[in-house]
Design an enzyme around this catalytic site. Structure first.
Site, PDB file in Angstrom:
ATOM      1  N   HIS A  64       9.858 -45.336 -12.681  1.00  0.00           N
ATOM      2  CA  HIS A  64       8.496 -44.157 -13.185  1.00  0.00           C
ATOM      3  C   HIS A  64       7.649 -44.367 -12.092  1.00  0.00           C
ATOM      4  O   HIS A  64       6.907 -43.829 -12.845  1.00  0.00           O
ATOM      5  CB  HIS A  64       8.833 -44.291 -15.211  1.00  0.00           C
ATOM      6  CG  HIS A  64       9.817 -44.307 -15.430  1.00  0.00           C
ATOM      7  ND1 HIS A  64      10.206 -43.439 -15.705  1.00  0.00           N
ATOM      8  CD2 HIS A  64      10.317 -45.960 -16.466  1.00  0.00           C
ATOM      9  CE1 HIS A  64      11.652 -43.252 -16.111  1.00  0.00           C
ATOM     10  NE2 HIS A  64      11.506 -44.539 -17.027  1.00  0.00           N
TER      11      HIS A  64
ATOM     12  N   ASP B  82      12.079 -50.787 -25.604  1.00  0.00           N
ATOM     13  CA  ASP B  82      10.850 -51.898 -25.282  1.00  0.00           C
ATOM     14  C   ASP B  82      10.123 -51.734 -26.969  1.00  0.00           C
ATOM     15  O   ASP B  82       9.702 -53.179 -26.348  1.00  0.00           O
ATOM     16  CB  ASP B  82       9.991 -50.300 -24.924  1.00  0.00           C
ATOM     17  CG  ASP B  82      10.646 -49.773 -23.448  1.00  0.00           C
ATOM     18  OD1 ASP B  82      11.264 -50.213 -23.114  1.00  0.00           O
ATOM     19  OD2 ASP B  82      10.307 -48.818 -23.038  1.00  0.00           O
TER      20      ASP B  82
ATOM     21  N   HIS C 119      13.861 -40.331 -18.778  1.00  0.00           N
ATOM     22  CA  HIS C 119      15.553 -40.883 -17.913  1.00  0.00           C
ATOM     23  C   HIS C 119      16.674 -39.957 -17.800  1.00  0.00           C
ATOM     24  O   HIS C 119      17.635 -40.857 -17.266  1.00  0.00           O
ATOM     25  CB  HIS C 119      15.477 -41.676 -19.504  1.00  0.00           C
ATOM     26  CG  HIS C 119      14.809 -43.129 -19.842  1.00  0.00           C
ATOM     27  ND1 HIS C 119      13.669 -43.054 -20.836  1.00  0.00           N
ATOM     28  CD2 HIS C 119      14.486 -44.349 -19.359  1.00  0.00           C
ATOM     29  CE1 HIS C 119      12.963 -43.911 -21.196  1.00  0.00           C
ATOM     30  NE2 HIS C 119      13.295 -45.019 -19.516  1.00  0.00           N
TER      31      HIS C 119
END
Length: 331
Positions: A57, A110, A219
């Site tokens: 990213h 995460d 994603h």
């Protein structure tokens, strides 16, 4: 698959090594475990800011390490959360004695791994607060999340929280400002093409030449709908309208407008999107007082864009304007 890589398993480590060599005046790379910290180490008495997530990213997150933004960033494998044993040392490296705020995009891995790392840091005497970014209005749940995903609005959270920490706000105040940004920022994106994860070696999904995925995740997760190719103005309206509606923008509101590229879209096309998004906001009586256009939260080489709107007030505007010196944002 054509990529400028060596072994697919070494992409992240080699990329971060090169990043550190190129920007040693701004960042310091730690290799075991892998994380990126602010050059010169933690600032005594300042709240530390740490973020991170899967690689792919860029410039998020390492590109936002530096004066006025993050004190450390933790890169995982491509599209994969970093581990707690990476995150905990990054938290320790960012701690200047005033505690650490972690800014986490809302993906299950995460969130869990940053929470575990915070517990480890707490056991070592570091006070940690966590703010979860969930600005994507496209879907409530996806392959990776419970609730909304965290996407390009993360840039605004990191910038404004970083400015608050830099001016000397305490941990609770910095966390409260970060949450205020989360509460007032929304994003939606689209994909014209899929990206290819290096260790997979093929596109993440298939789109026909005349198809667009509306509401795509960073994603490559599915969005709201797969539609036929339309004009840039029509597609921009499909992004901006849900964002503005979700924020309940009204005439007289002041906003930051961010048009973010997904990695493979030319700047010229991003400005076409910005032009239409700004016109649509103007039609609602909303004043765009701050702007940002470019590749800030990408998805490897995906062609596409996202539109982010942050409702501003005087304090948020001043914090956005505050000096920043990172590799990806400088003023």
């Amino acid at each position: 698959m054509k990529k400028l890589i060596n072994d697919p398993q070494d992409v992240v480590a080699e990329s971060v090594e090169g990043f550190g060599l190129a920007h040693a005046d701004v960042v310091a790379v730690h290799t075991d475990p892998l994380f990126v910290a602010r050059a010169g180490g933690a600032v005594p008495g300042k709240v530390g800011l740490v973020s991170g997530g899967g690689s792919g990213h860029e410039p998020l997150h390492a590109g936002f390490v530096g004066v006025g933004m993050l004190d450390a960033a933790v890169p995982g494998a491509v599209f994969t959360s970093p581990t707690p044993d990476q995150i905990a040392p990054a938290i320790a490296a960012a701690d200047g004695g005033a505690g650490v705020l972690t800014i986490v995009k809302n993906y299950t891995g995460d969130v869990l791994n940053f929470e575990t790392a915070a517990e480890l840091a707490d056991a070592d005497g570091v006070t940690v607060r966590q703010v979860v970014v969930n600005d994507d209005v496209a879907v409530e749940d996806s392959l990776y999340t419970a609730g909304r995903r965290g996407v390009a609005g993360t840039v605004a959270v990191e910038k404004i929280a970083g400015a608050a920490a830099e001016r000397g706000d305490d941990l609770d105040a910095v966390a409260a400002l970060a949450q205020r940004v989360v509460d007032n920022v929304r994003t939606m994106g689209l994909a014209l093409t899929a990206c290819t994860v290096p260790h997979v070696g093929k596109p993440s999904f298939d789109l026909a030449d005349d198809e667009i995925e509306i509401g795509i995740g960073i994603h490559g997760e599915p969005g709201r709908a797969r539609v036929g190719l339309e004009s840039a103005d029509a597609l921009t309206e499909k992004l901006l309208t849900p964002v503005a509606d979700d924020l309940a923008l009204t005439s007289g509101d002041r906003v930051l407008l961010l048009v973010n590229g997904m990695g493979g879209t030319p700047a010229s096309e991003l400005y076409v999107v910005y032009r239409r998004a700004r016109a649509l906001l103007s039609g609602r009586g909303v004043e765009v007082t701050r702007s940002l256009v470019g590749n800030y939260v990408t998805s490897l080489e995906m062609q596409g864009a996202s539109v982010t709107v942050l409702r501003l007030d005087d304090e948020l505007t001043a914090l956005w304007d505050a000096p920043v010196h990172t590799t990806a944002l400088r003023w």
